[in-house]
Design a protein around this motif. Structure first.
Motif, PDB file in Angstrom:
ATOM      1  N   ASN A   1       0.944  -1.358   0.030  1.00  0.00           N
ATOM      2  CA  ASN A   1       0.044  -0.045   0.138  1.00  0.00           C
ATOM      3  C   ASN A   1       0.954   1.398  -0.063  1.00  0.00           C
ATOM      4  O   ASN A   1       0.589   2.135  -0.728  1.00  0.00           O
ATOM      5  CB  ASN A   1      -1.055   0.239   0.986  1.00  0.00           C
ATOM      6  CG  ASN A   1      -2.171   0.995   1.046  1.00  0.00           C
ATOM      7  OD1 ASN A   1      -2.334   1.533  -0.066  1.00  0.00           O
ATOM      8  ND2 ASN A   1      -2.716   1.380   2.029  1.00  0.00           N
ATOM      9  N   PRO A   2       1.739   1.407   0.963  1.00  0.00           N
ATOM     10  CA  PRO A   2       2.544   2.586   0.856  1.00  0.00           C
ATOM     11  C   PRO A   2       3.451   2.820  -0.419  1.00  0.00           C
ATOM     12  O   PRO A   2       3.623   4.181  -0.689  1.00  0.00           O
ATOM     13  CB  PRO A   2       3.597   2.671   2.146  1.00  0.00           C
ATOM     14  CG  PRO A   2       3.351   1.526   2.838  1.00  0.00           C
ATOM     15  CD  PRO A   2       2.196   0.576   1.936  1.00  0.00           C
ATOM     16  N   PHE A   3       3.689   1.889  -0.981  1.00  0.00           N
ATOM     17  CA  PHE A   3       4.551   1.994  -2.281  1.00  0.00           C
ATOM     18  C   PHE A   3       3.732   1.992  -3.686  1.00  0.00           C
ATOM     19  O   PHE A   3       4.461   2.336  -4.702  1.00  0.00           O
ATOM     20  CB  PHE A   3       5.558   0.693  -2.243  1.00  0.00           C
ATOM     21  CG  PHE A   3       6.370   0.515  -1.078  1.00  0.00           C
ATOM     22  CD1 PHE A   3       7.119   1.646  -0.795  1.00  0.00           C
ATOM     23  CD2 PHE A   3       5.978  -0.489  -0.185  1.00  0.00           C
ATOM     24  CE1 PHE A   3       7.840   1.160   0.444  1.00  0.00           C
ATOM     25  CE2 PHE A   3       6.473  -0.814   0.780  1.00  0.00           C
ATOM     26  CZ  PHE A   3       7.527  -0.008   1.130  1.00  0.00           C
TER      27      PHE A   3
ATOM     28  N   VAL B   1      -3.125  -3.239 -17.385  1.00  0.00           N
ATOM     29  CA  VAL B   1      -2.677  -4.611 -16.787  1.00  0.00           C
ATOM     30  C   VAL B   1      -1.131  -4.465 -17.132  1.00  0.00           C
ATOM     31  O   VAL B   1      -0.553  -4.609 -15.983  1.00  0.00           O
ATOM     32  CB  VAL B   1      -3.077  -5.528 -17.809  1.00  0.00           C
ATOM     33  CG1 VAL B   1      -2.300  -7.095 -17.253  1.00  0.00           C
ATOM     34  CG2 VAL B   1      -4.691  -5.799 -17.546  1.00  0.00           C
ATOM     35  N   SER B   2      -0.559  -3.870 -18.053  1.00  0.00           N
ATOM     36  CA  SER B   2       0.726  -3.865 -18.109  1.00  0.00           C
ATOM     37  C   SER B   2       1.300  -2.803 -17.071  1.00  0.00           C
ATOM     38  O   SER B   2       2.322  -3.193 -16.434  1.00  0.00           O
ATOM     39  CB  SER B   2       1.204  -3.323 -19.436  1.00  0.00           C
ATOM     40  OG  SER B   2       2.629  -3.052 -19.699  1.00  0.00           O
ATOM     41  N   ASN B   3       0.849  -1.804 -16.821  1.00  0.00           N
ATOM     42  CA  ASN B   3       1.272  -0.724 -15.877  1.00  0.00           C
ATOM     43  C   ASN B   3       1.076  -1.452 -14.589  1.00  0.00           C
ATOM     44  O   ASN B   3       2.140  -1.190 -13.583  1.00  0.00           O
ATOM     45  CB  ASN B   3       0.408   0.532 -16.128  1.00  0.00           C
ATOM     46  CG  ASN B   3       0.882   1.260 -17.181  1.00  0.00           C
ATOM     47  OD1 ASN B   3       2.066   1.230 -17.795  1.00  0.00           O
ATOM     48  ND2 ASN B   3      -0.196   2.018 -17.534  1.00  0.00           N
ATOM     49  N   CYS B   4      -0.106  -2.119 -14.394  1.00  0.00           N
ATOM     50  CA  CYS B   4       0.018  -2.731 -12.894  1.00  0.00           C
ATOM     51  C   CYS B   4       0.947  -3.913 -12.611  1.00  0.00           C
ATOM     52  O   CYS B   4       1.531  -3.807 -11.577  1.00  0.00           O
ATOM     53  CB  CYS B   4      -1.517  -3.421 -12.731  1.00  0.00           C
ATOM     54  SG  CYS B   4      -2.850  -2.563 -12.593  1.00  0.00           S
ATOM     55  N   ILE B   5       1.367  -4.608 -13.830  1.00  0.00           N
ATOM     56  CA  ILE B   5       2.356  -5.616 -13.436  1.00  0.00           C
ATOM     57  C   ILE B   5       3.818  -4.823 -13.128  1.00  0.00           C
ATOM     58  O   ILE B   5       4.393  -5.419 -12.422  1.00  0.00           O
ATOM     59  CB  ILE B   5       2.339  -6.255 -14.793  1.00  0.00           C
ATOM     60  CG1 ILE B   5       1.151  -7.359 -14.915  1.00  0.00           C
ATOM     61  CG2 ILE B   5       3.591  -7.203 -14.575  1.00  0.00           C
ATOM     62  CD1 ILE B   5       0.890  -7.865 -16.315  1.00  0.00           C
ATOM     63  N   ARG B   6       3.984  -3.919 -13.999  1.00  0.00           N
ATOM     64  CA  ARG B   6       5.256  -3.045 -13.548  1.00  0.00           C
ATOM     65  C   ARG B   6       5.340  -2.599 -12.354  1.00  0.00           C
ATOM     66  O   ARG B   6       6.275  -2.787 -11.610  1.00  0.00           O
ATOM     67  CB  ARG B   6       5.507  -2.256 -14.838  1.00  0.00           C
ATOM     68  CG  ARG B   6       6.737  -1.208 -14.642  1.00  0.00           C
ATOM     69  CD  ARG B   6       6.991  -0.318 -15.695  1.00  0.00           C
ATOM     70  NE  ARG B   6       5.751   0.598 -15.838  1.00  0.00           N
ATOM     71  CZ  ARG B   6       5.275   1.426 -14.980  1.00  0.00           C
ATOM     72  NH1 ARG B   6       5.680   1.860 -13.756  1.00  0.00           N
ATOM     73  NH2 ARG B   6       4.236   2.312 -15.306  1.00  0.00           N
TER      74      ARG B   6
ATOM     75  N   GLU C   1       7.883  -3.858  -9.504  1.00  0.00           N
ATOM     76  CA  GLU C   1       8.938  -2.893  -9.054  1.00  0.00           C
ATOM     77  C   GLU C   1       8.724  -2.468  -7.347  1.00  0.00           C
ATOM     78  O   GLU C   1       9.642  -2.447  -6.695  1.00  0.00           O
ATOM     79  CB  GLU C   1       8.831  -1.652  -9.699  1.00  0.00           C
ATOM     80  CG  GLU C   1       9.402  -1.572 -11.095  1.00  0.00           C
ATOM     81  CD  GLU C   1       9.149  -0.402 -12.009  1.00  0.00           C
ATOM     82  OE1 GLU C   1       8.743   0.913 -11.399  1.00  0.00           O
ATOM     83  OE2 GLU C   1       9.692  -0.162 -13.048  1.00  0.00           O
ATOM     84  N   ALA C   2       7.461  -2.321  -7.151  1.00  0.00           N
ATOM     85  CA  ALA C   2       7.375  -2.313  -5.348  1.00  0.00           C
ATOM     86  C   ALA C   2       7.519  -3.513  -4.585  1.00  0.00           C
ATOM     87  O   ALA C   2       8.219  -3.328  -3.766  1.00  0.00           O
ATOM     88  CB  ALA C   2       5.822  -2.094  -5.269  1.00  0.00           C
TER      89      ALA C   2
ATOM     90  N   THR D   1      10.000  -5.684  -5.560  1.00  0.00           N
ATOM     91  CA  THR D   1      11.569  -5.868  -5.746  1.00  0.00           C
ATOM     92  C   THR D   1      12.162  -5.153  -5.201  1.00  0.00           C
ATOM     93  O   THR D   1      13.197  -5.378  -4.445  1.00  0.00           O
ATOM     94  CB  THR D   1      11.801  -5.683  -7.332  1.00  0.00           C
ATOM     95  OG1 THR D   1      11.142  -6.695  -8.136  1.00  0.00           O
ATOM     96  CG2 THR D   1      13.340  -5.923  -7.448  1.00  0.00           C
ATOM     97  N   HIS D   2      11.849  -3.722  -4.832  1.00  0.00           N
ATOM     98  CA  HIS D   2      12.539  -2.554  -4.331  1.00  0.00           C
ATOM     99  C   HIS D   2      12.248  -2.573  -2.897  1.00  0.00           C
ATOM    100  O   HIS D   2      12.952  -1.881  -1.899  1.00  0.00           O
ATOM    101  CB  HIS D   2      12.572  -1.339  -5.023  1.00  0.00           C
ATOM    102  CG  HIS D   2      12.859  -1.372  -6.431  1.00  0.00           C
ATOM    103  ND1 HIS D   2      14.085  -1.741  -6.797  1.00  0.00           N
ATOM    104  CD2 HIS D   2      12.322  -1.245  -7.714  1.00  0.00           C
ATOM    105  CE1 HIS D   2      14.304  -1.493  -7.911  1.00  0.00           C
ATOM    106  NE2 HIS D   2      13.206  -1.235  -8.641  1.00  0.00           N
ATOM    107  N   ASN D   3      11.044  -3.230  -2.412  1.00  0.00           N
ATOM    108  CA  ASN D   3      10.690  -2.818  -1.122  1.00  0.00           C
ATOM    109  C   ASN D   3      10.249  -3.977  -0.272  1.00  0.00           C
ATOM    110  O   ASN D   3      10.341  -3.750   0.864  1.00  0.00           O
ATOM    111  CB  ASN D   3       9.327  -1.802  -1.055  1.00  0.00           C
ATOM    112  CG  ASN D   3       9.789  -0.562  -1.767  1.00  0.00           C
ATOM    113  OD1 ASN D   3      10.585   0.421  -1.465  1.00  0.00           O
ATOM    114  ND2 ASN D   3       9.033  -0.566  -2.802  1.00  0.00           N
ATOM    115  N   ILE D   4      10.164  -5.149  -0.652  1.00  0.00           N
ATOM    116  CA  ILE D   4       9.818  -6.150   0.103  1.00  0.00           C
ATOM    117  C   ILE D   4      11.008  -7.375   0.200  1.00  0.00           C
ATOM    118  O   ILE D   4      11.441  -7.763   1.214  1.00  0.00           O
ATOM    119  CB  ILE D   4       8.472  -6.855  -0.483  1.00  0.00           C
ATOM    120  CG1 ILE D   4       7.464  -6.048  -0.177  1.00  0.00           C
ATOM    121  CG2 ILE D   4       8.388  -8.358   0.237  1.00  0.00           C
ATOM    122  CD1 ILE D   4       6.165  -6.541  -0.451  1.00  0.00           C
ATOM    123  N   PHE D   5      11.494  -7.615  -1.074  1.00  0.00           N
ATOM    124  CA  PHE D   5      12.555  -8.368  -1.078  1.00  0.00           C
ATOM    125  C   PHE D   5      13.811  -8.172  -0.846  1.00  0.00           C
ATOM    126  O   PHE D   5      14.439  -7.065  -1.316  1.00  0.00           O
ATOM    127  CB  PHE D   5      12.588  -9.316  -2.619  1.00  0.00           C
ATOM    128  CG  PHE D   5      11.218  -9.920  -2.867  1.00  0.00           C
ATOM    129  CD1 PHE D   5      10.831 -11.009  -2.212  1.00  0.00           C
ATOM    130  CD2 PHE D   5      10.547  -9.428  -4.063  1.00  0.00           C
ATOM    131  CE1 PHE D   5       9.383 -11.340  -2.301  1.00  0.00           C
ATOM    132  CE2 PHE D   5       9.557 -10.341  -4.360  1.00  0.00           C
ATOM    133  CZ  PHE D   5       9.001 -10.997  -3.350  1.00  0.00           C
TER     134      PHE D   5
END
Length: 107
Positions: free
Chosen positions: A44-46, A91-96, A100-101, A103-107
């Motif tokens: 949510n925050p990302f 859909v494409s924008n959602c996937i991206r 990214e959220a 990859t950069h913020n959880i993993f």
């Protein structure tokens, strides 16, 4: 003559995905409702909208769209799904955005 439907109604899902049975939810999104809800809360925050437009997709739709795509691999089919109903480009924008959220913020 048909009455014109406002755009923001086109982005509204016909059905709340969390109203599905547990089995149907898992078949569509490959996560339990609890895990999907926790993922939505964590992202949510990302994934805050960068615009104030009425047609902006909410975070729940973005995450569920990305989860559905991870299972089906076809953006048009995911966008036409009765739970999501968004364009292929959305859909494409959602996937991206979700990828990214995560990859950069959880993993």
């Amino acid at each position: 003559m048909q009455e014109r439907v406002p755009r923001n109604r086109l982005n509204t899902p016909k059905c709340n995905a969390f109203d599905l049975s547990d089995e149907d939810f898992i078949n569509n999104f490959r996560l339990t409702k609890t895990l999907a809800f926790q993922l939505i809360q964590r992202l949510n925050p990302f994934l805050e909208p960068k615009t104030t437009r009425k047609t902006v997709l909410n975070i729940e739709i973005k995450v569920l769209c990305a989860l559905n795509f991870a299972f089906d691999y076809y953006q048009k089919k995911v966008g036409n799904d009765f739970l999501i109903r968004v364009s292929q480009s959305s859909v494409s924008n959602c996937i991206r955005e979700v990828s990214e959220a995560m990859t950069h913020n959880i993993f």
